[in-house]
Design a protein around this motif. Sequence first.
Motif, mmCIF file in Angstrom:
data_model
loop_
_atom_site.group_PDB
_atom_site.id
_atom_site.type_symbol
_atom_site.label_atom_id
_atom_site.label_comp_id
_atom_site.label_asym_id
_atom_site.label_seq_id
_atom_site.Cartn_x
_atom_site.Cartn_y
_atom_site.Cartn_z
ATOM 1 N N GLY A 60 0.800 -1.224 0.000
ATOM 2 C CA GLY A 60 0.000 0.000 0.000
ATOM 3 C C GLY A 60 0.830 1.269 0.000
ATOM 4 O O GLY A 60 0.572 2.197 -0.773
ATOM 5 N N GLY A 64 1.022 1.456 -3.944
ATOM 6 C CA GLY A 64 -0.311 2.009 -4.140
ATOM 7 C C GLY A 64 -1.407 0.974 -4.236
ATOM 8 O O GLY A 64 -2.438 1.202 -4.888
ATOM 9 N N SER A 65 -1.231 -0.186 -3.585
ATOM 10 C CA SER A 65 -2.253 -1.229 -3.618
ATOM 11 C C SER A 65 -3.598 -0.685 -3.162
ATOM 12 O O SER A 65 -3.694 0.046 -2.177
ATOM 13 N N GLN A 66 -4.646 -1.089 -3.855
ATOM 14 C CA GLN A 66 -6.001 -0.697 -3.511
ATOM 15 C C GLN A 66 -6.687 -1.696 -2.585
ATOM 16 O O GLN A 66 -7.844 -1.511 -2.217
ATOM 17 N N ARG A 67 -5.960 -2.754 -2.181
ATOM 18 C CA ARG A 67 -6.575 -3.768 -1.327
ATOM 19 C C ARG A 67 -6.669 -3.322 0.126
ATOM 20 O O ARG A 67 -7.334 -3.991 0.929
ATOM 21 N N CYS A 68 -6.009 -2.235 0.488
ATOM 22 C CA CYS A 68 -6.048 -1.715 1.851
ATOM 23 C C CYS A 68 -6.141 -0.191 1.783
ATOM 24 O O CYS A 68 -6.202 0.388 0.708
ATOM 25 N N ASP A 69 -6.126 0.445 2.956
ATOM 26 C CA ASP A 69 -6.181 1.905 3.000
ATOM 27 C C ASP A 69 -4.887 2.491 3.559
ATOM 28 O O ASP A 69 -4.840 3.658 3.937
ATOM 29 N N HIS A 176 -10.904 5.933 3.752
ATOM 30 C CA HIS A 176 -10.354 5.820 2.395
ATOM 31 C C HIS A 176 -10.884 4.530 1.777
ATOM 32 O O HIS A 176 -10.176 3.546 1.622
ATOM 33 N N SER A 178 -12.816 2.151 -1.123
ATOM 34 C CA SER A 178 -12.961 1.963 -2.563
ATOM 35 C C SER A 178 -13.624 0.606 -2.786
ATOM 36 O O SER A 178 -13.772 -0.201 -1.860
ATOM 37 N N ALA A 180 -12.355 -1.849 -4.066
ATOM 38 C CA ALA A 180 -11.368 -2.910 -3.842
ATOM 39 C C ALA A 180 -11.109 -3.193 -2.372
ATOM 40 O O ALA A 180 -10.630 -4.273 -2.025
ATOM 41 N N ASN A 181 -11.402 -2.234 -1.495
ATOM 42 C CA ASN A 181 -11.051 -2.459 -0.078
ATOM 43 C C ASN A 181 -12.230 -2.404 0.889
ATOM 44 O O ASN A 181 -12.037 -2.525 2.092
#
Length: 202
Positions: A60, A64-69, A176, A178, A180-181
């Motif tokens: 993250g 910039g992974s979208q799986r977490c915040d 934050h 999305s 994805a998360n």
Amino acid sequence: MSIRSRVTVPLKFADGYSTTAEVITFHDLADGKEHLALALGDAAGAEVPLVRPHSECMTGDVFGSQRCDCGPQLREAVERIAQAGGYLLYLRQEGRGIGLYAKLDAYALQDAGLDTYEANRALGHADDERDYTAAAQMLAALGATTVDLLTNNPDKAAQLRALGVDVRNVRPTAVHASDANVHYLQAKISHTAHTIDLPLAV
């Protein structure tokens, strides 16, 4: 345990926000890891410094992974602490303490239908294996005996208080969320009572 070094580092984030941090290293932390403190704004002059204990998240924070915040929380925390004066504690506790490879193994289990905590347990880990003893040591070395904490995780405040840190206030970070998360964030609310106001929760 003592301060080892201080060095000034200019920071610039992908969205253009920039500030300057004094990056501080330490001798003899309890777990032997290379944790960092970033002094931001007028940290030394703040009556009660704003502090975020931020656990390292390579996926993250770096990619910039979208799986977490984690990446957006890091970016938000740096700006808020720079405004208030305080410290970002960058703690080498990847994957809630289970490590990078195990975290990626947990991602694969999440793709198969488990939530983030169920995946940890399936791998033989606890929900959260992080320990904040080193963070308390860092704050003591910095002279930050009373702090305002920037976090949504009640365990951080509870552990630091048990370790002798006077946590005056706990301030939540922004949400934050999305596509994805959102299920990851919902699991944090359900399993560990994170203070996240999640309108997308189902």
